[in-house]
Design a protein around this motif. Structure first.
Motif, PDB file in Angstrom:
ATOM      1  N   CYS A 102       0.894  -1.152  -0.129  1.00  0.00           N
ATOM      2  CA  CYS A 102      -0.026  -0.043  -0.055  1.00  0.00           C
ATOM      3  C   CYS A 102       0.823   1.216  -0.164  1.00  0.00           C
ATOM      4  CB  CYS A 102      -0.834  -0.063   1.217  1.00  0.00           C
ATOM      5  SG  CYS A 102      -1.813   1.462   1.544  1.00  0.00           S
ATOM      6  N   LEU A 119      -1.878  -4.126  -5.104  1.00  0.00           N
ATOM      7  CA  LEU A 119      -2.951  -3.324  -4.267  1.00  0.00           C
ATOM      8  C   LEU A 119      -3.234  -2.242  -5.077  1.00  0.00           C
ATOM      9  CD1 LEU A 119      -2.096  -3.787  -0.446  1.00  0.00           C
ATOM     10  CD2 LEU A 119      -3.608  -4.911  -1.845  1.00  0.00           C
ATOM     11  N   ILE A 122      -6.202   0.525  -4.500  1.00  0.00           N
ATOM     12  CA  ILE A 122      -6.335   1.551  -3.570  1.00  0.00           C
ATOM     13  C   ILE A 122      -6.035   3.032  -4.233  1.00  0.00           C
ATOM     14  CG2 ILE A 122      -5.225   2.784  -1.601  1.00  0.00           C
ATOM     15  CD1 ILE A 122      -4.689  -0.174  -0.490  1.00  0.00           C
ATOM     16  N   ARG A 123      -5.161   2.932  -5.086  1.00  0.00           N
ATOM     17  CA  ARG A 123      -4.836   4.087  -6.103  1.00  0.00           C
ATOM     18  C   ARG A 123      -5.675   4.653  -7.116  1.00  0.00           C
ATOM     19  NH1 ARG A 123       0.704   6.165  -7.053  1.00  0.00           N
ATOM     20  NH2 ARG A 123       0.441   7.813  -8.492  1.00  0.00           N
ATOM     21  N   GLU A 124      -6.191   3.728  -7.780  1.00  0.00           N
ATOM     22  CA  GLU A 124      -6.729   3.716  -8.919  1.00  0.00           C
ATOM     23  C   GLU A 124      -8.618   3.597  -8.891  1.00  0.00           C
ATOM     24  OE1 GLU A 124      -5.362   0.924 -11.884  1.00  0.00           O
ATOM     25  OE2 GLU A 124      -3.313   1.818 -11.745  1.00  0.00           O
ATOM     26  N   GLY A 125      -8.937   3.124  -7.882  1.00  0.00           N
ATOM     27  CA  GLY A 125     -10.049   2.869  -7.627  1.00  0.00           C
ATOM     28  C   GLY A 125     -10.811   1.817  -8.545  1.00  0.00           C
ATOM     29  N   LEU A 164     -11.535  -1.172   2.472  1.00  0.00           N
ATOM     30  CA  LEU A 164     -10.659  -0.471   1.276  1.00  0.00           C
ATOM     31  C   LEU A 164     -11.643  -0.022   0.250  1.00  0.00           C
ATOM     32  CD1 LEU A 164      -7.486  -2.372   1.623  1.00  0.00           C
ATOM     33  CD2 LEU A 164      -7.942   0.094   2.446  1.00  0.00           C
TER      34      LEU A 164
ATOM     35  N   ASN B 191      -2.466  10.381  -5.444  1.00  0.00           N
ATOM     36  CA  ASN B 191      -3.833   9.986  -5.742  1.00  0.00           C
ATOM     37  C   ASN B 191      -4.518   8.953  -5.183  1.00  0.00           C
ATOM     38  OD1 ASN B 191      -6.125   9.890  -7.360  1.00  0.00           O
ATOM     39  ND2 ASN B 191      -5.059   8.956  -9.185  1.00  0.00           N
ATOM     40  N   ILE B 192      -5.289   9.283  -4.121  1.00  0.00           N
ATOM     41  CA  ILE B 192      -5.932   7.983  -3.653  1.00  0.00           C
ATOM     42  C   ILE B 192      -7.444   8.288  -4.139  1.00  0.00           C
ATOM     43  CG2 ILE B 192      -6.616   6.736  -1.546  1.00  0.00           C
ATOM     44  CD1 ILE B 192      -4.022   8.105  -0.109  1.00  0.00           C
ATOM     45  N   CYS B 193      -8.000   7.104  -4.799  1.00  0.00           N
ATOM     46  CA  CYS B 193      -9.399   7.320  -5.209  1.00  0.00           C
ATOM     47  C   CYS B 193     -10.246   7.497  -4.159  1.00  0.00           C
ATOM     48  CB  CYS B 193      -9.624   5.942  -6.031  1.00  0.00           C
ATOM     49  SG  CYS B 193     -11.115   5.824  -6.488  1.00  0.00           S
ATOM     50  N   ASN B 194     -11.240   8.207  -4.283  1.00  0.00           N
ATOM     51  CA  ASN B 194     -12.414   8.514  -3.243  1.00  0.00           C
ATOM     52  C   ASN B 194     -11.957   8.699  -1.942  1.00  0.00           C
ATOM     53  OD1 ASN B 194     -14.112   8.093  -5.455  1.00  0.00           O
ATOM     54  ND2 ASN B 194     -14.545   6.098  -5.064  1.00  0.00           N
ATOM     55  N   TYR B 254     -16.040   5.184   3.140  1.00  0.00           N
ATOM     56  CA  TYR B 254     -14.670   4.296   2.936  1.00  0.00           C
ATOM     57  C   TYR B 254     -13.467   5.131   3.105  1.00  0.00           C
ATOM     58  CZ  TYR B 254     -17.304   0.825   0.649  1.00  0.00           C
ATOM     59  OH  TYR B 254     -18.585  -0.119   0.095  1.00  0.00           O
ATOM     60  N   THR B 257     -11.913   4.923   6.872  1.00  0.00           N
ATOM     61  CA  THR B 257     -11.115   3.383   6.979  1.00  0.00           C
ATOM     62  C   THR B 257      -9.942   3.393   6.054  1.00  0.00           C
ATOM     63  OG1 THR B 257     -12.903   2.649   5.532  1.00  0.00           O
ATOM     64  CG2 THR B 257     -13.134   2.230   7.658  1.00  0.00           C
ATOM     65  N   LYS B 258     -10.048   4.025   4.771  1.00  0.00           N
ATOM     66  CA  LYS B 258      -9.009   3.998   4.055  1.00  0.00           C
ATOM     67  C   LYS B 258      -7.669   4.837   4.593  1.00  0.00           C
ATOM     68  CE  LYS B 258     -10.781   3.678  -0.505  1.00  0.00           C
ATOM     69  NZ  LYS B 258     -11.272   4.580  -1.802  1.00  0.00           N
ATOM     70  N   TYR B 261      -6.027   2.709   7.150  1.00  0.00           N
ATOM     71  CA  TYR B 261      -5.167   1.549   6.367  1.00  0.00           C
ATOM     72  C   TYR B 261      -3.860   2.188   6.108  1.00  0.00           C
ATOM     73  CZ  TYR B 261      -3.957  -2.736   4.068  1.00  0.00           C
ATOM     74  OH  TYR B 261      -3.127  -3.629   3.828  1.00  0.00           O
ATOM     75  N   VAL B 262      -3.956   3.227   5.366  1.00  0.00           N
ATOM     76  CA  VAL B 262      -2.769   3.715   5.061  1.00  0.00           C
ATOM     77  C   VAL B 262      -1.909   4.290   6.103  1.00  0.00           C
ATOM     78  CG1 VAL B 262      -1.591   5.652   3.437  1.00  0.00           C
ATOM     79  CG2 VAL B 262      -4.036   4.532   2.727  1.00  0.00           C
ATOM     80  N   SER B 265       0.075   1.738   7.561  1.00  0.00           N
ATOM     81  CA  SER B 265       1.075   1.251   6.637  1.00  0.00           C
ATOM     82  C   SER B 265       2.396   2.396   6.882  1.00  0.00           C
ATOM     83  CB  SER B 265       0.846   1.159   5.288  1.00  0.00           C
ATOM     84  OG  SER B 265       0.650   2.327   4.613  1.00  0.00           O
TER      85      SER B 265
END
Lengths: 278, 362
Positions: A102, A119, A122-125, A164, B191-194, B254, B257-258, B261-262, B265
């Motif tokens: 991640c 993974l 997470i970046r691209e959706g 996620l 870029n983290i989606c959403n 989300y 929660t995302k 998680y990041v 990490s």
């Protein structure tokens, strides 16, 4: 070919009360899907057991560790008598450290060649776990030089994928693809951990748990005691065999054992037979 | 490398976050204590009785999530204790908030009670210097060994909430600020989606500090390693751009929660620890809180008696609220330390925040 081994040194579970159901945890089956489920407690001791058991049995293992770092699994595996770095070096273990991947997918430059990061959703959706499935498939497909026994996929844990941003249908698709490849084509095993709870408000998670319960050949359900916290009994384990029975083992009804986790092993006893009570 | 001998994971260029306690480099970190049973490094949360309940302290690389009480008074206090402990131990701080300017938060930190401790130590030392060694006289001239492995300060301090930290002590600490209204103008380049943009900026900021200051072992030439204490206030509230705490059916469930998680990490790969306060009582969607609990390491819930019928109940007159330990991490071992009792209440006095077992029906 079914391999059966009896181990006396450094096994995780000792003092087996009756050989019937608990022996299911020591048998290297083929093409089986085992679901680990926990409620009101932490079922990760089962994940550690299966990881060390399959490595000692000589199977090729692909471990998708999404929730903890590699060093955590390594420290516990050493207590159980297995060295994960050594297994990685000889090619027996392929370890996907989810937290590290991640970080790499978000904060590092993408390498121009090579496999895409498993993974990358997470970046691209988007909502598919295709890259993760490709990772599993390439890790477990045997090459010519491989001499390992059946391949095994271990996932810890599936509930994280829902957090996620994946929909339940994506998670179930991923598991289905893995079952087709690993269980049917490669005659290997899959072991997956999910968290669940009664009257949970997380309907998506309950959906995934119910669907996986129906697909599995064996369910190991670790529950915290319904009567509350106890120092000597950490929980109870229900062993629920499902699906077609193996010709050499008897078809069991669901059995329940209570357990206490210690530093290097877990002791099992029948309900009401804990040393605290007797 | 020493890390190989201890069996810890070795990744090139990145220091493992959990190492065996025997490594000399890490044991010398100020304000930390090794937990020999698990091979972890522990930090104090700023409240010694909370450290005792959590099994000795907070492990480096983990997240402490506090579910706020209704008015946020005691959770804010725990947040400040955590930061004050970092200053007294000489750690670096990273304070993030969308509500208050971090500089204002840092000005209001409670002052540590250090004077009594210093007096005790000087009295003890003067007594000792007058004894001659009769049997082991060859060791008379050797320098005295430190009793505790920590280099300088002891582990866990007490604070006086009526006084604030001295500005000199504050100035000598390296503090990084993140105040969301000021960071809006910068454009995020990951870029983290959403994910809510406030969260993306915060993650980027944390990662930049960890990398630049070398908390992840990326600058091995820096001899002196240190700990980064991260404090994020009021995460999940409306001010961060989220709507989970103000509607029953939020648009995006989300983001939080995302983010966690990041953040996990980032914490696991660096010498840091994080405290987050979340207004759990405002989040109607309980599924989110279940997932948030699963993604955090230590989860503590506070329930204060202010405004409830227990405030006037004579049974509870000694206490200010209840404290629920929802989760303690089970790291590097099969078992986890759980405290024997689950009925804990807290009491705040001027110089002491204690957590005690209470015997009364809830």
């Amino acid at each position: 070919m079914i391999v059966r081994k009896r181990r006396r040194i450094q096994t995780l579970f000792r003092r087996i009360v009756s050989v019937g159901s608990l022996a299911l945890l020591f048998h290297v089956f083929q093409g089986r899907f085992t679901l680990l489920r926990d409620t009101r407690t932490d079922g990760s001791f089962l994940v550690h057991h299966f990881l060390s058991f399959y490595l000692k049995a000589g199977c090729k293992v692909c471990f998708v560790g999404l929730i903890q770092s590699f060093s955590h699994y390594n420290v516990v595996a050493q207590k159980l008598g297995v060295s994960l770095p050594a297994a990685k070096e000889r090619g027996q273990l392929v370890f996907l450290e989810g937290l590290k991947s991640c970080f790499e997918v978000l904060f590092k430059e993408e390498p121009p060649t090579g496999q895409p990061n498993p993974l990358q959703f997470i970046r691209e959706g988007g909502s598919n776990l295709k890259a993760l499935y490709e990772f599993v498939r390439t890790s477990l497909t045997p090459s010519e030089s491989d001499s390992w026994k059946c391949p095994v996929l271990l996932v810890d844990d599936v509930s994280v994928l829902l957090s996620l941003g994946m929909r339940p249908v994506d998670v179930l698709d991923f598991i289905h693809y893995c079952r087709v490849t690993v269980c049917s084509q490669l005659k290997g095993n899959i072991v997956v951990l999910v968290h669940s709870s009664e009257d949970s408000d997380d309907t998506e998670n309950e959906l995934v748990v119910n669907a996986l319960c129906h697909q599995s050949n064996l369910i190991l359900w670790a529950e915290g005691l319904a009567t509350g916290f106890c120092k000597d009994i950490h929980g109870q384990l229900k062993i629920i065999p499902r699906g077609p029975a193996e010709p050499s083992t008897e078809r069991d009804l669901p059995r329940t054992y209570q357990y206490k986790i210690q530093d290097r092993n877990v002791t099992f006893f029948a309900r009401g037979m804990s040393t605290a009570v007797l | 490398m020493a890390a190989l001998a201890t069996g810890g994971a070795v990744r090139r260029g990145v220091a493992p976050s959990f190492r065996r306690a025997g490594e000399p480099g890490l044991a010398a970190l100020p304000g930390t204590r090794p937990s020999l049973r698990r091979g972890q490094l522990l930090l104090s949360s700023g409240v010694p009785s909370l450290d005792a309940v959590l099994g000795g302290g907070l492990a480096v690389g983990t997240l402490l999530l506090i579910e706020e009480d209704k008015y946020g008074i005691y959770s804010n206090l725990l947040f400040k204790y955590f930061l004050a402990e970092g200053i007294v131990s000489g750690h670096h701080l990273f304070v993030a908030s969308a509500k208050e300017d971090p500089a204002d938060i840092l000005k209001e930190l409670p002052a540590p009670l250090l004077d009594e401790v210093n007096e005790e130590e000087t009295v003890f030392k003067s007594k000792e210097s007058q004894d001659y060694m009769k049997i082991a006289w060859r060791y008379q001239n050797l320098p005295k060994m430190e009793a505790s492995p920590a280099a300088s300060s002891r582990f866990g301090h007490y604070y006086d909430v009526s006084k604030t930290l001295s500005p000199e002590l504050l100035q000598s600490t390296k503090c990084h600020h993140f105040f969301l209204p000021e960071e809006i103008s910068l454009h995020p380049n990951i870029n983290i989606c959403n994910m809510t943009s406030g969260y993306i900026r915060l993650l980027q900021s944390i990662q930049r500090i960890i990398y630049q200051e070398g908390f992840d072992g990326s600058h091995p030439q820096k001899k002196q390693k240190n700990i980064l204490r991260i404090g994020i206030q009021n995460l999940g509230s409306v001010l961060w751009g989220e709507d989970i705490s103000c509607t029953d059916n939020p648009e995006d469930i989300y983001s939080l929660t995302k983010f966690l998680y990041v953040l996990r990490s980032l914490l696991r790969m660096s010498l840091s620890a994080c405290i987050i306060t979340v207004p759990a009582h405002l989040i109607q969607n309980k599924a989110i809180m279940e997932r948030v609990t699963n993604l955090s390491d230590t989860v503590v819930g506070l329930e204060s008696f202010i405004g409830s019928e227990r405030e006037t109940n004579p049974l509870y007159k000694d206490y200010h609220g209840l404290i629920h330990i929802h989760q303690i991490p089970q790291l590097n071992s099969l078992i986890c330390d759980v405290s024997d009792t689950k009925d804990l209440a807290f009491r705040l006095k001027r110089k002491l925040f204690t957590i005690e077992v209470h015997m009364y029906p809830v």
